[in-house]
Design a protein around this motif. Structure first.
Motif, short mmCIF file in Angstrom:
data_model
loop_
_atom_site.label_atom_id
_atom_site.label_comp_id
_atom_site.label_asym_id
_atom_site.label_seq_id
_atom_site.Cartn_x
_atom_site.Cartn_y
_atom_site.Cartn_z
N LYS A 1 36.16 43.48 41.85
CA LYS A 1 37.39 43.95 41.21
C LYS A 1 37.91 42.80 40.36
CE LYS A 1 41.98 45.84 42.17
NZ LYS A 1 42.93 46.29 43.23
N TYR A 2 38.20 43.09 39.11
CA TYR A 2 38.58 42.00 38.20
C TYR A 2 39.91 42.31 37.52
CZ TYR A 2 36.78 45.21 34.68
OH TYR A 2 36.56 46.31 33.90
N ARG A 3 40.61 41.22 37.16
CA ARG A 3 41.82 41.28 36.35
C ARG A 3 41.72 40.14 35.35
NH1 ARG A 3 42.87 42.43 41.44
NH2 ARG A 3 43.14 40.25 42.02
N VAL A 4 41.76 40.46 34.07
CA VAL A 4 41.60 39.44 33.01
C VAL A 4 42.87 39.44 32.16
CG1 VAL A 4 40.21 38.63 31.07
CG2 VAL A 4 39.10 39.81 32.99
N ARG A 5 43.40 38.23 31.96
CA ARG A 5 44.64 38.09 31.18
C ARG A 5 44.47 36.99 30.16
NH1 ARG A 5 50.58 38.57 33.21
NH2 ARG A 5 51.66 38.05 31.27
N PRO A 6 44.94 37.23 28.91
CA PRO A 6 44.90 36.17 27.90
C PRO A 6 46.04 35.18 28.11
CG PRO A 6 45.85 38.16 26.97
CD PRO A 6 45.45 38.51 28.36
N ARG B 1 43.25 29.65 22.71
CA ARG B 1 43.44 30.86 23.50
C ARG B 1 42.36 30.90 24.59
NH1 ARG B 1 46.08 35.57 22.29
NH2 ARG B 1 45.32 37.52 23.20
N ILE B 2 42.75 31.21 25.83
CA ILE B 2 41.80 31.31 26.93
C ILE B 2 41.98 32.66 27.63
CG2 ILE B 2 41.68 28.81 27.31
CD1 ILE B 2 43.54 29.23 29.73
N ALA B 3 40.97 33.02 28.39
CA ALA B 3 41.03 34.24 29.21
C ALA B 3 40.90 33.83 30.67
CB ALA B 3 39.91 35.20 28.84
N VAL B 4 41.84 34.25 31.48
CA VAL B 4 41.85 33.91 32.90
C VAL B 4 41.46 35.18 33.69
CG1 VAL B 4 43.21 33.08 34.85
CG2 VAL B 4 43.64 32.19 32.55
N MET B 5 40.41 35.05 34.46
CA MET B 5 39.92 36.19 35.25
C MET B 5 40.15 35.92 36.74
SD MET B 5 36.04 37.68 35.72
CE MET B 5 35.93 38.40 34.09
N ALA B 6 40.83 36.86 37.39
CA ALA B 6 40.93 36.87 38.85
C ALA B 6 39.91 37.89 39.36
CB ALA B 6 42.33 37.24 39.29
N ILE B 7 39.10 37.48 40.30
CA ILE B 7 37.99 38.33 40.71
C ILE B 7 37.89 38.40 42.24
CG2 ILE B 7 36.28 36.46 40.62
CD1 ILE B 7 34.35 38.59 39.37
N ASP B 8 37.76 39.63 42.77
CA ASP B 8 37.61 39.86 44.21
C ASP B 8 36.23 40.45 44.48
OD1 ASP B 8 40.14 39.04 44.90
OD2 ASP B 8 41.03 41.03 44.63
N ASP B 9 35.69 40.12 45.63
CA ASP B 9 34.41 40.70 46.07
C ASP B 9 34.69 42.01 46.82
OD1 ASP B 9 31.90 41.31 46.90
OD2 ASP B 9 31.59 39.51 48.11
N LEU B 10 34.24 43.14 46.25
CA LEU B 10 34.44 44.45 46.87
C LEU B 10 33.17 44.98 47.52
CD1 LEU B 10 36.53 46.38 44.17
CD2 LEU B 10 37.36 45.11 46.16
N THR B 11 32.16 44.13 47.66
CA THR B 11 30.86 44.62 48.12
C THR B 11 30.94 45.30 49.48
OG1 THR B 11 29.79 42.84 46.88
CG2 THR B 11 28.47 43.98 48.54
N GLU B 12 31.58 44.64 50.45
CA GLU B 12 31.67 45.22 51.80
C GLU B 12 32.47 46.52 51.78
OE1 GLU B 12 33.08 42.50 54.68
OE2 GLU B 12 31.37 41.13 54.49
N GLN B 13 33.55 46.53 50.99
CA GLN B 13 34.37 47.75 50.90
C GLN B 13 33.56 48.90 50.31
OE1 GLN B 13 38.16 47.31 48.82
NE2 GLN B 13 37.99 49.41 48.05
N LYS B 14 32.81 48.60 49.24
CA LYS B 14 32.01 49.65 48.61
C LYS B 14 30.89 50.13 49.54
CE LYS B 14 34.06 50.07 44.64
NZ LYS B 14 34.68 51.35 44.24
N GLN B 15 30.31 49.21 50.30
CA GLN B 15 29.28 49.61 51.24
C GLN B 15 29.86 50.52 52.32
OE1 GLN B 15 27.80 45.79 52.53
NE2 GLN B 15 26.23 45.70 50.92
N ALA B 16 31.07 50.18 52.78
CA ALA B 16 31.73 51.02 53.78
C ALA B 16 32.05 52.40 53.19
CB ALA B 16 33.01 50.35 54.27
#
Length: 543
Positions: free
Chosen positions: A126-131, A138-153
């Motif tokens: 799951k990602y959230r990208v903000r300029p 100018r930069i892009a900051v990405m916050a990223i979560d691992d959803l693998t276990e949730q998706k497997q469930a």
């Protein structure tokens, strides 16, 4: 050089800037920063651990696909950003959108699977990208979560829901199939009965005998289809007994070899010290014949068919597959072929009645549905493993039998050849008027006095009001107003001496019915021949 190194702290922040960097390193979410060239210039500790990467201040430039080990980056020698799949990559699109416009864009959010390099586990994020505008850059900051276990469930939960829906669908179709089979069985009984009556009345040399025999053969083949429907609906008449599966299979190996032909090698692998199971022996024949024929049709040219057995302890029985597996000890019957295999779509509908991959006219689609019904009727379950061109493996799990292993077959009184006594009265109860007339005619022609009733309530009224003796109650089991079992309870309470003969395509509780050792109680499966009816009636009345 990271973003923190590139942009020194403003004087008013003082020493708190170093603390801010420490906080970002410690937040429980991955943070990745991209510059205007889409290169990674910073990743916090969690992001580096998430993708097993460690950025070095003096290291080579690294792009998004390199950092997350995207498998698509190798499709172009220039790497990430140039592959044909990159324009559709949601992460890269969010990064480019954040870096594109002069004004600050809103946050780009989403969930996406990452096409990773071979050897890496599939991954959902799951990602959230903000300029962010830093001075002139100018930069892009990405916050990223691992959803693998949730998706497997979620995938496992969806798989279980699909299994439940499929089970409910098969159960509904089974109820329909059982109802259709019951009605069709009655009609076949009428056809076969009247054919037999006519054949008994005409000369054996009559040309009509051949025509009637052809009709009779067609009706008997339809009886076999009804049996398969009843097996799928788990309402097939069975006489279960405790048996040695290895011995039973060994006894029919020659028949199976004949069925599959010389081009297929049959391999038999019995397990030593196999537990006993409780099942009708004829159902083992049906299971193996249907599975062997299925394997034969799946093998083009030469091949092998392997049949094996094995004890499965409850601790070795995994819960995968989503079946209605009850914890316990099972005997596994394995049937494996090296045929054409099947796709997941075919595997999903494999046991549905009338489903077949054979050309029109070459299969009924009832063989495997009958297998499913037999296994379910005996409190077991099936697992199927197959893929195209890789053959198929059927694993049938049947519960370990309890007790000493003695046979539980129904009591069968010796058949006598005495002439029926005149004056013996039979109360016949059948809700199908045509079948009622047929059976009444047969019995009357064999010199029995017959009182008929089209429903249970009328029959019970006759028992209460008729002062004359009634020697035998011949009744259907499934009737709309009152079932035959309930009728028998009322009748035997009024006339304890009466003999009882049930007739039906399937009894509702076969195990309890067949285990009764009462010589005054009998069961006749529809459709039955005239001789079977007369013999059974005579046996009960002579007891």
């Amino acid at each position: 050089m990271t973003t923190f190194d590139k942009y020194p702290p403003p004087p008013r922040f003082g020493e708190t800037y170093a603390g801010l960097k420490t906080i970002i390193e410690a937040v429980p979410i991955g943070i990745i920063v991209f510059d205007e060239t889409e290169e990674v210039v910073y990743a916090n500790d969690l992001a580096e651990r998430l993708f097993a990467k460690r950025l070095k201040p003096d290291g080579p430039t690294i792009r998004c696909g390199d950092f997350i080990d995207c498998g698509n980056r190798h499709r172009d020698p220039r790497g990430c950003g140039y592959s044909p799949d990159c324009p559709t990559c949601p992460l890269l699109r969010a990064i480019r959108s954040a870096l594109a416009a002069e004004a600050l864009n809103p946050v780009q959010t989403g969930e996406a699977p990452i096409a990773r390099d071979p050897g890496f586990e599939p991954m959902w994020v799951k990602y959230r990208v903000r300029p962010v505008q830093l001075d002139t850059e100018r930069i892009a900051v990405m916050a990223i979560d691992d959803l693998t276990e949730q998706k497997q469930a979620e995938a496992e939960a969806e798989k279980l829901r699909a299994h439940l829906a499929q089970s409910q669908k098969i159960e509904s179709v089974g109820r329909l199939a059982g109802g259709v089979a019951h009605e069709f069985n009655n009609k076949l009984m009428i056809i076969l009965g009247y054919i037999e009556l006519v054949m008994n009345q005409i000369d054996l040399a009559s040309p009509l005998q051949e025509d009637l025999s052809a009709i009779q053969d067609a009706a008997l083949k339809s009886v076999d289809l009804v049996k398969k429907l009843l097996a799928f609906a788990q309402k097939q008449t069975v006489l279960p007994e405790v048996l040695d599966l290895n011995r039973k299979i060994s006894g029919i190996m020659s028949m199976l070899e004949y069925l599959i032909g010389e081009r297929i090698v049959l391999i038999w692998k019995p397990s030593a010290d196999l537990w006993r199971i409780q099942i009708d022996p004829s159902q083992i024949d049906q299971l193996l014949i249907n599975l062997a024929l299925n394997s034969r049709d799946a093998i083009a040219g030469t091949g092998t068919l392997t049949i094996g057995t094995q004890n499965i302890h409850k601790q070795n029985l995994s819960a995968e597959g989503g079946e209605n597996a009850v914890p316990g000890d099972y005997v596994q019957l394995l049937v494996r072929d090296d045929g054409c295999g099947m796709t997941p779509e075919i595997r999903h509908t494999l046991f549905e009645p009338f489903f077949t991959t054979k050309p029109v006219g070459q299969g009924t689609g009832l063989g495997l549905s009958a297998v499913y019904g037999i296994v379910s009727q005996n409190r077991g379950f099936i697992r199927v493993e197959s893929s195209p061109a890789q053959g198929a493996t059927f694993r049938i799990y049947l519960p370990r039998a309890e007790g000493t292993g003695k046979s539980t077959r129904d009591y069968t009184a010796p058949v006598r050849t005495s002439i029926p006594e005149r004056g013996k009265t039979i109360l016949l109860v059948e809700d199908d008027q045509s079948l009622l007339g047929l059976v009444k005619t047969i019995l009357e022609r064999h010199e029995y006095s017959v009182i008929s009733a089209a429903n249970s309530r009328k029959a019970l009224k006759l028992v209460k009001e008729d002062p004359d003796p009634i020697h035998l109650l011949l009744t259907d089991i499934f009737m709309p107003d009152m079932d035959g079992l309930t009728l028998v309870k009322h009748v035997t309470a009024l006339r304890p001496e009466i003999k009882v003969l049930y007739m039906s395509a399937y009894p509702p509780d076969t195990r309890s019915l067949t285990q009764r050792k009462d010589p005054a109680l009998g069961y006749l499966r529809k459709p039955f021949a005239i001789d079977d009816l007369v013999t059974k009636v005579r046996t009960l009345l002579d007891t």
